[in-house]
Write an enzyme that holds these catalytic residues in place. Structure first.
Site, PDB file in Angstrom:
ATOM      1  N   GLY A  44       0.616  -1.116  -0.018  1.00  0.00           N
ATOM      2  CA  GLY A  44      -0.059   0.108   0.129  1.00  0.00           C
ATOM      3  C   GLY A  44       0.847   1.332   0.016  1.00  0.00           C
ATOM      4  N   GLU A  98       4.200   3.725   6.096  1.00  0.00           N
ATOM      5  CA  GLU A  98       2.889   3.142   6.150  1.00  0.00           C
ATOM      6  C   GLU A  98       1.780   3.814   5.224  1.00  0.00           C
ATOM      7  OE1 GLU A  98       1.326   0.270   5.753  1.00  0.00           O
ATOM      8  OE2 GLU A  98       0.521  -0.298   7.630  1.00  0.00           O
ATOM      9  N   ASP A  99       1.028   3.182   4.731  1.00  0.00           N
ATOM     10  CA  ASP A  99      -0.046   3.834   3.863  1.00  0.00           C
ATOM     11  C   ASP A  99      -1.366   4.588   4.760  1.00  0.00           C
ATOM     12  OD1 ASP A  99      -1.255   1.493   4.497  1.00  0.00           O
ATOM     13  OD2 ASP A  99      -2.175   0.819   2.199  1.00  0.00           O
ATOM     14  N   ASP A 102      -5.456   2.287  10.681  1.00  0.00           N
ATOM     15  CA  ASP A 102      -6.904   2.054  10.924  1.00  0.00           C
ATOM     16  C   ASP A 102      -6.917   1.712  12.393  1.00  0.00           C
ATOM     17  OD1 ASP A 102      -9.463   1.574  11.008  1.00  0.00           O
ATOM     18  OD2 ASP A 102      -9.565  -0.128   9.621  1.00  0.00           O
ATOM     19  N   LYS A 130      -6.770   7.144  10.653  1.00  0.00           N
ATOM     20  CA  LYS A 130      -7.999   7.193  11.253  1.00  0.00           C
ATOM     21  C   LYS A 130      -7.982   7.267  12.685  1.00  0.00           C
ATOM     22  CE  LYS A 130      -9.870   4.248   7.579  1.00  0.00           C
ATOM     23  NZ  LYS A 130     -10.502   2.959   7.118  1.00  0.00           N
ATOM     24  N   PHE A 151     -13.718   3.977   4.409  1.00  0.00           N
ATOM     25  CA  PHE A 151     -12.968   3.219   3.703  1.00  0.00           C
ATOM     26  C   PHE A 151     -12.498   3.834   2.488  1.00  0.00           C
ATOM     27  CE2 PHE A 151     -11.175  -0.491   1.374  1.00  0.00           C
ATOM     28  CZ  PHE A 151     -10.289  -1.018   2.085  1.00  0.00           C
ATOM     29  N   ASP A 158      -5.939  -0.167  -1.650  1.00  0.00           N
ATOM     30  CA  ASP A 158      -6.490  -1.221  -2.335  1.00  0.00           C
ATOM     31  C   ASP A 158      -7.995  -1.842  -1.547  1.00  0.00           C
ATOM     32  OD1 ASP A 158      -5.180  -2.879  -0.477  1.00  0.00           O
ATOM     33  OD2 ASP A 158      -5.837  -4.290  -1.749  1.00  0.00           O
ATOM     34  N   ARG A 164      -5.404   0.550  -6.791  1.00  0.00           N
ATOM     35  CA  ARG A 164      -3.997   1.035  -6.141  1.00  0.00           C
ATOM     36  C   ARG A 164      -3.501   2.204  -7.235  1.00  0.00           C
ATOM     37  NH1 ARG A 164      -2.193  -2.160  -1.844  1.00  0.00           N
ATOM     38  NH2 ARG A 164      -2.426  -4.174  -2.200  1.00  0.00           N
TER      39      ARG A 164
END
Ligand code: IMP
Length: 176
Positions: A44, A98-99, A102, A130, A151, A158, A164
């Site tokens: 990601g 990191e992408d 969550d 988040k 989301f 993705d 992506r």
């Protein structure tokens, strides 16, 4: 036949580019005079990482680590290492990229794993966070954008491996 999704733009390419440039400048300032190993969490972070490192003016090397915890739009809660680093990080300044954060499970797992490898300094950069969804044990040093519980896909993110390549970050609308 792939499932279809309804999406709207959350951050367009120009907004992302501006934020990534600012993050790169801050990281450059914070690590002035030092070397850095930038570690991308696959898959990601790939597109974010590619843009971010080109905004960082430091002596820099790249490596990658692979983890897997998501199936579709849900976290399995269990993190698996799918690809390890190609080198030791002992004594190095490491910037883990990191992408999205969550629940924070993935990053907490990686941070604990990395600390055991004795880096000189470990810093964390996430494109998206988040904050309402996580109570991470560890702090994020650099965050691109804070978002709510939606989301998102695009710019590396993705759902089941798709979307992506989208240049913007898109919010996915579920009809459930
Ligand atoms: P966490 O462990 O719950 O923090 O989840 C982190 C990982 O889950 C990220 O690296 C993503 O791969 C995936 N993920 C979490 N939220 C999203 C999202 O909104 N879109 C796409 N992937 C997500």
């Amino acid at each position: 036949m792939p499932q279809e999704y309804s999406m709207t733009t959350l951050f367009d390419a120009a907004t992302i580019a501006q934020r990534v440039k600012a993050l790169g400048a801050t990281i450059t300032k914070d690590f002035q005079g030092e070397s850095v190993l930038v570690v991308g969490v696959m898959k990601g972070s790939l597109i974010f990482l590619a843009d971010l490192v080109r905004e960082i003016s430091l002596d820099l090397k790249l490596d990658f680590i692979g983890v897997s915890s998501y199936q579709g739009m849900h976290s399995s809660g269990e993190v698996r290492l799918t690809h390890d680093l190609s080198q030791s990080i002992e004594g190095l300044n490491v910037l883990l990229v990191e992408d999205i954060v969550d629940t924070g499970t993935t990053l907490d797992f990686l941070i604990e794993n990395f600390k055991l490898r004795k880096p000189k300094k470990l810093s964390i950069c996430a494109l998206l966070s988040k904050p309402d969804c996580h109570s991470m044990k560890n702090n994020l040093d650099y965050v691109g954008f804070e978002i709510s519980k939606e989301f998102v896909v695009g710019y590396g993110l993705d759902v089941d491996g798709r979307f992506r390549q989208l240049p913007s970050i898109m919010q996915v609308h579920t009809s459930a």
